[in-house]
Design an enzyme around this catalytic site. Structure first.
Site, PDB file in Angstrom:
ATOM      1  N   HIS A  48       0.826  -1.219   0.000  1.00  0.00           N
ATOM      2  CA  HIS A  48       0.000   0.000   0.000  1.00  0.00           C
ATOM      3  C   HIS A  48       0.858   1.266   0.000  1.00  0.00           C
ATOM      4  O   HIS A  48       0.730   2.093  -0.916  1.00  0.00           O
ATOM      5  CB  HIS A  48      -0.992  -0.018   1.171  1.00  0.00           C
ATOM      6  CG  HIS A  48      -1.679   1.290   1.363  1.00  0.00           C
ATOM      7  ND1 HIS A  48      -2.546   1.834   0.436  1.00  0.00           N
ATOM      8  CD2 HIS A  48      -1.598   2.190   2.380  1.00  0.00           C
ATOM      9  CE1 HIS A  48      -2.977   3.012   0.869  1.00  0.00           C
ATOM     10  NE2 HIS A  48      -2.416   3.245   2.044  1.00  0.00           N
TER      11      HIS A  48
ATOM     12  N   HIS B  94       3.661   7.337   5.303  1.00  0.00           N
ATOM     13  CA  HIS B  94       2.421   7.995   5.717  1.00  0.00           C
ATOM     14  C   HIS B  94       1.641   7.287   6.819  1.00  0.00           C
ATOM     15  O   HIS B  94       0.877   7.930   7.527  1.00  0.00           O
ATOM     16  CB  HIS B  94       1.522   8.305   4.511  1.00  0.00           C
ATOM     17  CG  HIS B  94       0.734   7.157   3.984  1.00  0.00           C
ATOM     18  ND1 HIS B  94       1.223   6.295   3.031  1.00  0.00           N
ATOM     19  CD2 HIS B  94      -0.513   6.733   4.269  1.00  0.00           C
ATOM     20  CE1 HIS B  94       0.310   5.394   2.740  1.00  0.00           C
ATOM     21  NE2 HIS B  94      -0.767   5.640   3.486  1.00  0.00           N
TER      22      HIS B  94
ATOM     23  N   GLU C  67       1.191   6.590  12.668  1.00  0.00           N
ATOM     24  CA  GLU C  67      -0.169   6.247  13.097  1.00  0.00           C
ATOM     25  C   GLU C  67      -0.308   4.775  13.481  1.00  0.00           C
ATOM     26  O   GLU C  67      -1.047   4.449  14.415  1.00  0.00           O
ATOM     27  CB  GLU C  67      -1.135   6.582  11.959  1.00  0.00           C
ATOM     28  CG  GLU C  67      -2.593   6.416  12.311  1.00  0.00           C
ATOM     29  CD  GLU C  67      -3.477   6.912  11.186  1.00  0.00           C
ATOM     30  OE1 GLU C  67      -3.425   8.123  10.892  1.00  0.00           O
ATOM     31  OE2 GLU C  67      -4.205   6.103  10.607  1.00  0.00           O
ATOM     32  N   ASP C  68       0.405   3.894  12.788  1.00  0.00           N
ATOM     33  CA  ASP C  68       0.159   2.451  12.941  1.00  0.00           C
ATOM     34  C   ASP C  68       1.265   1.667  13.626  1.00  0.00           C
ATOM     35  O   ASP C  68       1.134   0.450  13.776  1.00  0.00           O
ATOM     36  CB  ASP C  68      -0.095   1.822  11.566  1.00  0.00           C
ATOM     37  CG  ASP C  68      -1.373   2.328  10.916  1.00  0.00           C
ATOM     38  OD1 ASP C  68      -2.229   2.887  11.641  1.00  0.00           O
ATOM     39  OD2 ASP C  68      -1.519   2.176   9.697  1.00  0.00           O
TER      40      ASP C  68
ATOM     41  N   ASP D 246      -3.434   8.195  -1.321  1.00  0.00           N
ATOM     42  CA  ASP D 246      -3.775   7.184  -0.326  1.00  0.00           C
ATOM     43  C   ASP D 246      -5.259   6.828  -0.417  1.00  0.00           C
ATOM     44  O   ASP D 246      -5.636   5.648  -0.469  1.00  0.00           O
ATOM     45  CB  ASP D 246      -3.430   7.731   1.058  1.00  0.00           C
ATOM     46  CG  ASP D 246      -3.845   6.843   2.213  1.00  0.00           C
ATOM     47  OD1 ASP D 246      -3.665   5.612   2.133  1.00  0.00           O
ATOM     48  OD2 ASP D 246      -4.336   7.389   3.221  1.00  0.00           O
TER      49      ASP D 246
END
Length: 147
Positions: free
Chosen positions: A32, A52, A56-57, A109
């Site tokens: 991705h 990106h 966050e992850d 995205d």
């Protein structure tokens, strides 16, 4: 893909951060951010696209990325792209509009996330999520007035 020392470092960081993750369509997650990065046309946006979802992850922070030598321009765009807990999704998207690099990466995205051909089957939840992504694309493109 743009290959520079910065983008290659971003690629290595992204791969290490996501190497054991799988996306909603059942393929390794690393494809991705790589796909999003392939849509970019300069070094900064390519690095941001690769990274990106890292903050966050994963456990990697913006300060970690700064310490790795990523520029403030890259880290600032990443801060806009990091959806913080408790912030309504469309408020997060409105905030992204303040940073042109973040807008560019988020549009790519969302385009990839909205590609329903990636999925073997869809649930009602998946269709609702896709509608949310379509609304975000419109907002980022200025096609929808603020609500």
């Amino acid at each position: 893909m743009i290959y520079t020392p910065v983008t290659k470092k971003a690629m290595r960081v992204m791969f290490e951060a996501h190497k054991d993750a799988w996306d909603k369509s059942g393929v390794p997650y690393v494809f991705h951010p790589f796909h999003v990065a392939e849509q970019m046309d300069d070094e900064v946006s390519t690095a941001v696209a690769l990274l990106h979802d890292v903050v966050e992850d994963t456990d990697i922070t913006l300060n970690d990325l700064r310490e790795m030598g990523f520029s403030e321009e890259i880290c600032t765009a990443l801060s806009y792209l990091t959806h913080r807990e408790g912030v309504p999704y469309m408020d997060y998207v409105r905030h992204i509009r303040e940073n042109p690099v973040a807008v560019k990466v988020k549009l790519a995205d969302l385009a990839h996330n909205s590609d329903l051909t990636r999925f073997d089957s869809m649930t009602d939840f998946d269709y609702r999520r896709n509608e949310k992504y379509r609304a975000a694309i419109a907002l980022l493109r200025g096609e929808e007035a603020d609500k």
